[in-house]
Design a protein around this motif. Structure first.
Motif, PDB file in Angstrom:
ATOM      1  N   ARG A   1      58.938  66.799  21.579  1.00 35.69           N
ATOM      2  CA  ARG A   1      60.173  66.849  21.717  1.00 35.69           C
ATOM      3  C   ARG A   1      60.772  65.368  21.702  1.00 35.69           C
ATOM      4  NH1 ARG A   1      62.417  68.843  26.148  1.00 35.69           N
ATOM      5  NH2 ARG A   1      60.628  68.416  27.330  1.00 35.69           N
ATOM      6  N   PHE A   2      60.151  64.468  22.192  1.00 34.42           N
ATOM      7  CA  PHE A   2      60.611  62.996  22.315  1.00 34.42           C
ATOM      8  C   PHE A   2      59.774  62.058  21.390  1.00 34.42           C
ATOM      9  CE2 PHE A   2      61.650  63.864  27.013  1.00 34.42           C
ATOM     10  CZ  PHE A   2      62.527  64.979  26.971  1.00 34.42           C
TER      11      PHE A   2
ATOM     12  N   ASP B   1      64.760  69.023  32.201  1.00 31.60           N
ATOM     13  CA  ASP B   1      64.484  67.296  31.502  1.00 31.60           C
ATOM     14  C   ASP B   1      65.597  66.668  32.482  1.00 31.60           C
ATOM     15  OD1 ASP B   1      64.062  68.496  28.359  1.00 31.60           O
ATOM     16  OD2 ASP B   1      62.382  67.581  29.541  1.00 31.60           O
TER      17      ASP B   1
ATOM     18  N   GLY C   1      70.023  70.326  22.841  1.00 31.90           N
ATOM     19  CA  GLY C   1      70.778  69.339  22.241  1.00 31.90           C
ATOM     20  C   GLY C   1      69.526  68.050  22.487  1.00 31.90           C
ATOM     21  N   SER C   2      70.645  66.879  21.952  1.00 31.86           N
ATOM     22  CA  SER C   2      69.672  65.541  21.828  1.00 31.86           C
ATOM     23  C   SER C   2      70.434  64.498  22.367  1.00 31.86           C
ATOM     24  CB  SER C   2      69.283  65.209  20.279  1.00 31.86           C
ATOM     25  OG  SER C   2      68.582  66.281  19.637  1.00 31.86           O
TER      26      SER C   2
ATOM     27  N   ARG D   1      69.824  59.831  22.759  1.00 29.65           N
ATOM     28  CA  ARG D   1      69.033  58.687  22.582  1.00 29.65           C
ATOM     29  C   ARG D   1      69.146  57.613  23.576  1.00 29.65           C
ATOM     30  NH1 ARG D   1      69.557  54.234  17.872  1.00 29.65           N
ATOM     31  NH2 ARG D   1      67.410  53.804  17.301  1.00 29.65           N
TER      32      ARG D   1
ATOM     33  N   GLN E   1      64.008  58.732  21.791  1.00 32.34           N
ATOM     34  CA  GLN E   1      64.907  59.866  21.217  1.00 32.34           C
ATOM     35  C   GLN E   1      64.545  61.164  21.715  1.00 32.34           C
ATOM     36  OE1 GLN E   1      67.256  59.892  18.553  1.00 32.34           O
ATOM     37  NE2 GLN E   1      67.545  62.163  19.267  1.00 32.34           N
ATOM     38  N   MET E   2      65.361  62.143  22.410  1.00 28.84           N
ATOM     39  CA  MET E   2      64.997  63.124  23.000  1.00 28.84           C
ATOM     40  C   MET E   2      65.651  64.285  22.436  1.00 28.84           C
ATOM     41  SD  MET E   2      65.145  62.003  27.131  1.00 28.84           S
ATOM     42  CE  MET E   2      66.951  61.902  27.115  1.00 28.84           C
ATOM     43  N   ASN E   3      64.755  65.337  21.842  1.00 28.71           N
ATOM     44  CA  ASN E   3      65.267  66.292  21.232  1.00 28.71           C
ATOM     45  C   ASN E   3      65.092  67.624  21.816  1.00 28.71           C
ATOM     46  OD1 ASN E   3      66.232  64.739  18.940  1.00 28.71           O
ATOM     47  ND2 ASN E   3      64.331  64.751  17.909  1.00 28.71           N
ATOM     48  N   SER E   4      65.523  68.865  21.633  1.00 28.94           N
ATOM     49  CA  SER E   4      65.235  70.207  22.296  1.00 28.94           C
ATOM     50  C   SER E   4      65.199  69.889  23.720  1.00 28.94           C
ATOM     51  CB  SER E   4      64.029  70.680  21.775  1.00 28.94           C
ATOM     52  OG  SER E   4      63.986  70.551  20.348  1.00 28.94           O
ATOM     53  N   LEU E   5      66.244  69.285  24.299  1.00 26.90           N
ATOM     54  CA  LEU E   5      66.426  69.134  25.694  1.00 26.90           C
ATOM     55  C   LEU E   5      66.470  70.186  26.525  1.00 26.90           C
ATOM     56  CD1 LEU E   5      68.417  65.753  25.672  1.00 26.90           C
ATOM     57  CD2 LEU E   5      66.173  66.144  26.788  1.00 26.90           C
TER      58      LEU E   5
END
Length: 115
Positions: A66-67, A89, A16-17, A19, A81-85
């Motif tokens: 990813r970020f 993490d 998930g993501s 912000r 913005q953090m993606n593919s958590l």
């Protein structure tokens, strides 16, 4: 002294993501060196990403694309913005601001990555 207030943390599933936002006080936000750090339980605080007043960006090795760190000087705000958590993490994420002769930290926002 700069007051920093983080927001946007929470619980998210792996992949998930989220912000994160960091709102800063002060009239000279555009001149601040800004960064995100994180600290997981039992581990040392580590740099996630940083952005200079001139927009030069660095990321921790673990970010691996990813970020994304950014700043909006008109709003005195920095973002992450953090993606593919991933579960690894999971940590408290802290906002950091530095000007010559002074550094400040926010109170942190918790990010938990779990199914």
């Amino acid at each position: 002294q700069v007051q920093l207030v983080e927001s946007g943390g929470g619980l998210v599933q792996p992949g998930g993501s989220l912000r994160l936002s960091c709102a800063a006080s002060g009239r000279d936000f555009a001149t601040y060196f800004m960064a995100w750090y994180r600290q997981a339980p039992g581990k040392q605080r580590e740099l996630v990403a940083s952005i200079t007043s001139g927009g030069v960006i660095e990321y921790g090795d673990f970010v691996k694309g990813r970020f994304t760190i950014s700043r909006d000087n008109a709003k005195n705000t920095m973002y992450l913005q953090m993606n593919s958590l991933k579960p690894e993490d999971t940590a408290d994420y802290y906002c950091y601001a530095a000007i010559p002769g002074n550094v400040d930290w926010g109170q942190g926002t918790q990010v938990t990555v779990s199914s």
